[in-house]
Design a protein around this motif. Structure first.
Motif, short mmCIF file in Angstrom:
data_model
loop_
_atom_site.label_atom_id
_atom_site.label_comp_id
_atom_site.label_asym_id
_atom_site.label_seq_id
_atom_site.Cartn_x
_atom_site.Cartn_y
_atom_site.Cartn_z
N LYS A 61 1.01 -1.62 0.13
CA LYS A 61 -0.14 0.14 0.03
C LYS A 61 0.73 1.51 -0.01
N TRP A 62 0.46 2.66 -1.18
CA TRP A 62 0.98 3.33 -0.80
C TRP A 62 0.84 4.77 0.51
N ASP A 63 1.55 5.28 0.98
CA ASP A 63 0.92 6.19 1.86
C ASP A 63 1.61 7.40 1.21
N ASP A 64 0.83 7.85 0.81
CA ASP A 64 1.05 9.02 0.42
C ASP A 64 1.31 10.14 1.37
N VAL A 65 0.60 10.27 2.77
CA VAL A 65 1.66 11.37 4.01
C VAL A 65 2.50 10.87 3.95
N ASP A 66 3.27 9.67 4.24
CA ASP A 66 4.76 9.79 4.19
C ASP A 66 5.77 9.38 3.48
N ARG A 67 5.24 9.42 1.86
CA ARG A 67 5.58 8.97 0.38
C ARG A 67 6.47 8.04 0.10
N ARG A 68 5.85 6.73 1.49
CA ARG A 68 6.36 5.08 1.52
C ARG A 68 4.86 4.37 0.82
N PHE A 69 6.15 3.62 0.43
CA PHE A 69 5.29 1.83 -0.01
C PHE A 69 5.10 0.93 1.71
N LEU A 70 4.27 0.56 2.11
CA LEU A 70 4.43 -0.37 3.03
C LEU A 70 4.28 -1.71 3.07
N VAL A 71 4.80 -2.82 2.97
CA VAL A 71 5.00 -3.90 2.17
C VAL A 71 4.24 -5.23 3.25
N SER A 72 3.58 -6.18 3.16
CA SER A 72 3.59 -7.03 4.10
C SER A 72 4.77 -8.32 3.75
N PRO A 117 -7.44 8.18 9.26
CA PRO A 117 -7.84 9.26 9.76
C PRO A 117 -7.53 9.04 11.41
N ARG A 118 -7.29 7.67 11.98
CA ARG A 118 -6.82 7.27 13.14
C ARG A 118 -5.16 6.61 13.54
N ASN A 119 -4.47 7.80 11.85
CA ASN A 119 -2.86 7.01 11.96
C ASN A 119 -2.21 5.95 12.79
N ASP A 140 0.68 1.98 15.64
CA ASP A 140 0.53 2.98 15.09
C ASP A 140 1.14 3.32 14.48
N LEU A 141 0.99 4.58 13.12
CA LEU A 141 1.72 5.06 12.09
C LEU A 141 2.76 5.64 12.16
N ASP A 170 -16.56 4.42 9.68
CA ASP A 170 -16.66 4.88 10.52
C ASP A 170 -14.87 4.42 12.34
N GLY A 171 -13.93 3.75 10.82
CA GLY A 171 -12.98 2.89 11.75
C GLY A 171 -13.39 1.47 11.49
N SER A 172 -13.84 0.67 11.34
CA SER A 172 -14.15 -0.62 11.25
C SER A 172 -14.21 -1.18 10.20
N ALA A 173 -12.91 -2.26 10.54
CA ALA A 173 -12.57 -3.33 9.41
C ALA A 173 -13.22 -4.25 9.64
N TYR A 174 -13.20 -5.00 7.82
CA TYR A 174 -13.79 -5.97 7.36
C TYR A 174 -12.58 -7.14 6.87
N VAL A 175 -12.51 -8.22 7.47
CA VAL A 175 -11.26 -9.20 6.85
C VAL A 175 -11.60 -9.66 5.99
N THR A 176 -11.28 -10.47 5.34
CA THR A 176 -11.89 -11.96 4.35
C THR A 176 -11.47 -12.60 4.98
N ASP A 177 -12.35 -13.89 4.16
CA ASP A 177 -12.09 -15.01 4.98
C ASP A 177 -11.88 -16.24 3.47
#
Length: 344
Positions: A61-72, A117-119, A140-141, A170-177
């Motif tokens: 995912k691209w983080d446009d605020v901190d100008r970086r890619f985050l990879v898992s 929004p929730r950093n 926390d980012l 609202d900050g709720s997360a949805y995880v696929t199985d």
């Protein structure tokens, strides 16, 4: 001294086994074809190439605020690849590990999403071999301290593979199985709110359910878009009611063997997968959709993630390469075919 010698011998054995495995795999794919794919990738599109600590990566995912890619990392953890002011990775920069959670040792880190929004960064962790554990964690980012860790499934819950994640306003997360064909809804503080199921998530034929629900994105109109890997089905899921509808894909090709997704605009979604990338467009609020563009990147690397950087779609790939004693991975811009009617 004896322990040291034993360690060296074990390392040599592991290296030999690894070299043998690489030889078998590489023998199955013509070297000239792989070199052609690599050259065509760098010649035809913008590529971020970075040195990695491991062979396998999943989310990007691209983080446009901190100008970086985050990879898992499939071996567990999350890294960052900083991008310079000129828009390029400085030479071939090495990824920096920012999350290595000891409580999740032995599990893979898969889908991830930035909740700006929730950093925080939401990351799915799972047992990809045994399918006996899955969890969602928030970090926390700024400090990378863990905000919460929520177990979604365990050994007594049957086969499950927590895979990808999206977050709503609202900050709720949805995880696929990807194994159990369901979606976990997790509240902003980490509590499991509900499990979304539907008969539409299952398909006739055992092979069509080998890998089920996978890529997921949240649409600002209040619903999720979710893709089913083996069948190519695309679903629209209401986040308030849990109602599931099948999005009718009316033309342009199939979404079979899809993986991660990225919302490009209200009408456009980019989908990564075995054929690298597809652009999907809807003109009726995702009641129907059409595959309006495709991009064929290096198939041997296997595109698993899609993200948007500065209005352009980039794909993350699972497999790295070995060059000059360094493992290298790529994140490449997807240049879609001209048959697109509305995608940018």
């Amino acid at each position: 001294m004896e322990n040291k010698v034993h360690h060296v011998i074990l390392s040599l054995k592991c290296n030999k086994l690894f070299m043998l495995l690489c030889f078998i795999i590489s023998s199955a794919i013509p070297l000239g074809y792989i070199l052609h794919l690599e050259r065509s990738l760098s010649d035809s599109t913008h590529v971020y190439e970075y040195v990695s600590h491991g062979w396998f990566r999943d989310g990007a995912k691209w983080d446009d605020v901190d100008r970086r890619f985050l990879v898992s990392y499939l071996e567990g953890g999350v890294g960052e690849i900083k991008v310079g002011d000129d828009g390029d990775v400085a030479e071939v920069e090495e990824e920096r590990t920012i999350v290595k959670d000891p409580d999740l040792a032995g599990n893979s880190s898969l889908g991830l999403v930035i909740d700006r929004p929730r950093n925080r960064l939401l990351v799915v962790h799972a047992d990809v071999i045994g399918n006996r554990f899955g969890a969602l964690a928030a970090y926390d980012l700024s400090t990378w301290n863990r905000v919460f860790l929520t177990q979604l499934c365990g050994p007594g819950d049957g086969k499950s593979l927590a895979d990808d994640v999206a977050v709503d306003g609202d900050g709720s997360a949805y995880v696929t199985d990807a194994k159990g064909s369901k979606i976990w809804k997790v509240g902003v503080n980490g509590e499991v709110i509900s499990v979304i199921t539907s008969p539409l998530f299952s398909h006739k034929g055992w092979y069509k359910n080998l890998v089920a629900l996978n890529g997921i994105v949240y649409h600002p109109n209040g619903f999720l878009l979710v893709v089913h890997t083996m069948s190519g089905a695309l679903y629209k899921v209401d986040t308030k009611t849990g109602e599931v509808k099948l999005v009718k894909v009316v033309g342009g090709g199939s979404l079979r063997l899809s993986d991660g997704m990225a919302l490009v605009s209200d009408r456009e979604v980019a989908v990564a997968g075995l054929t690298s990338g597809r652009m999907v467009e809807s003109r009726d609020d995702w009641e129907t959709a059409e595959v309006v563009g495709s991009y064929r990147g290096p198939a041997h690397r296997l595109a698993t993630a899609a993200t948007v950087k500065d209005g352009k779609v980039y794909l993350g790939y699972m497999f790295g390469s070995y060059e000059f004693h360094k493992r290298k991975h790529v994140i490449a811009q997807a240049v879609f075919s001209e048959k697109m009617s509305g995608a940018r």
